[in-house]
Design a protein around this motif. Structure first.
Motif, PDB file in Angstrom:
ATOM      1  N   PRO A 153       0.827  -1.207   0.000  1.00 50.56           N
ATOM      2  CA  PRO A 153       0.000   0.000   0.000  1.00 50.56           C
ATOM      3  C   PRO A 153       0.863   1.260   0.000  1.00 50.56           C
ATOM      4  CG  PRO A 153       0.051  -0.959   2.189  1.00 50.56           C
ATOM      5  CD  PRO A 153       0.817  -1.877   1.296  1.00 50.56           C
ATOM      6  N   ILE A 154       0.437   2.222  -0.743  1.00 45.40           N
ATOM      7  CA  ILE A 154       1.105   3.520  -0.898  1.00 45.40           C
ATOM      8  C   ILE A 154       2.571   3.340  -1.293  1.00 45.40           C
ATOM      9  CG2 ILE A 154       1.362   5.846   0.058  1.00 45.40           C
ATOM     10  CD1 ILE A 154      -0.568   4.996   2.282  1.00 45.40           C
ATOM     11  N   ASP A 155       2.829   2.407  -2.176  1.00 48.93           N
ATOM     12  CA  ASP A 155       4.173   2.110  -2.687  1.00 48.93           C
ATOM     13  C   ASP A 155       5.175   1.749  -1.592  1.00 48.93           C
ATOM     14  OD1 ASP A 155       3.344   2.477  -5.270  1.00 48.93           O
ATOM     15  OD2 ASP A 155       4.040   4.557  -5.393  1.00 48.93           O
ATOM     16  N   SER A 156       4.717   1.216  -0.473  1.00 51.53           N
ATOM     17  CA  SER A 156       5.627   0.881   0.627  1.00 51.53           C
ATOM     18  C   SER A 156       6.479  -0.349   0.324  1.00 51.53           C
ATOM     19  CB  SER A 156       4.853   0.674   1.923  1.00 51.53           C
ATOM     20  OG  SER A 156       3.954  -0.400   1.789  1.00 51.53           O
ATOM     21  N   THR A 157       6.046  -1.193  -0.607  1.00 49.21           N
ATOM     22  CA  THR A 157       6.850  -2.352  -0.991  1.00 49.21           C
ATOM     23  C   THR A 157       7.281  -2.260  -2.457  1.00 49.21           C
ATOM     24  OG1 THR A 157       4.869  -3.612  -1.537  1.00 49.21           O
ATOM     25  CG2 THR A 157       5.763  -3.883   0.692  1.00 49.21           C
ATOM     26  N   MET A 158       7.369  -1.056  -2.964  1.00 52.79           N
ATOM     27  CA  MET A 158       7.796  -0.849  -4.343  1.00 52.79           C
ATOM     28  C   MET A 158       9.319  -0.960  -4.414  1.00 52.79           C
ATOM     29  SD  MET A 158       6.844  -0.199  -7.480  1.00 52.79           S
ATOM     30  CE  MET A 158       5.217   0.470  -7.331  1.00 52.79           C
ATOM     31  N   VAL A 159       9.803  -2.111  -4.839  1.00 49.85           N
ATOM     32  CA  VAL A 159      11.239  -2.303  -5.005  1.00 49.85           C
ATOM     33  C   VAL A 159      11.635  -1.852  -6.402  1.00 49.85           C
ATOM     34  CG1 VAL A 159      11.456  -4.139  -3.291  1.00 49.85           C
ATOM     35  CG2 VAL A 159      10.893  -4.721  -5.635  1.00 49.85           C
ATOM     36  N   TYR A 160      12.918  -1.687  -6.620  1.00 51.39           N
ATOM     37  CA  TYR A 160      13.411  -1.106  -7.871  1.00 51.39           C
ATOM     38  C   TYR A 160      12.962  -1.905  -9.094  1.00 51.39           C
ATOM     39  CZ  TYR A 160      16.649   1.201 -11.046  1.00 51.39           C
ATOM     40  OH  TYR A 160      17.187   1.912 -12.081  1.00 51.39           O
TER      41      TYR A 160
END
Length: 141
Positions: free
Chosen positions: A82-89
């Motif tokens: 949620p809210i790009d909290s686990t957005m890895v490269y």
């Protein structure tokens, strides 16, 4: 935290490599150290660790690359939210390429990833001459 626990759960293959490395340490080294009166800690720091440094080196290189390539876990579990909290490269790169159809930007991101991984791997290889022990080197066994 879920992604961290999942990464820790998947540490099985490096542990198998460590186990294979431990099996390759000659028992005669431990026997000689015991005859000389070495304690468990001395055996560990003066025999086990130096003899495992090639295995440690291999695992450091492979796990560094694996760390930068962590995509599947983040994509399957949360898709970056949620809210790009686990957005890895790599997930960001994937979304730019295939969700937003920004192939040029995704290609630039992939080149940046390649450069970062190359520099990291180069630094690990460059530092290895200071901490990796090989048996066939002068002064070795």
């Amino acid at each position: 935290w879920t992604l961290v626990l999942l990464a820790a759960w998947q540490f099985g293959s490096p542990m198998l490599i460590f186990l294979a490395g431990l099996k390759q340490i000659p028992i005669r080294l431990y026997e000689s150290a015991a005859i000389d009166g070495a304690s468990w800690w001395q055996k560990f720091f003066h025999i086990t660790i130096p003899m495992l440094t090639p295995v440690i080196f291999f695992n450091v290189v492979m796990q560094t690359i694996r760390l930068f390539m962590m995509f599947t876990q983040a994509y399957i579990i949360t898709e970056g939210g949620p809210i790009d909290s686990t957005m890895v490269y790599v997930l960001y790169l994937f979304k730019q390429a295939f969700q937003y159809s920004s192939m040029g930007y995704a290609s630039a991101l992939a080149w940046i990833l390649l450069i970062i991984l190359s520099v990291m791997t180069f630094l690990i290889f460059k530092s290895s001459s200071y901490w990796v022990f090989y048996e066939n080197e002068e002064g070795g066994i």
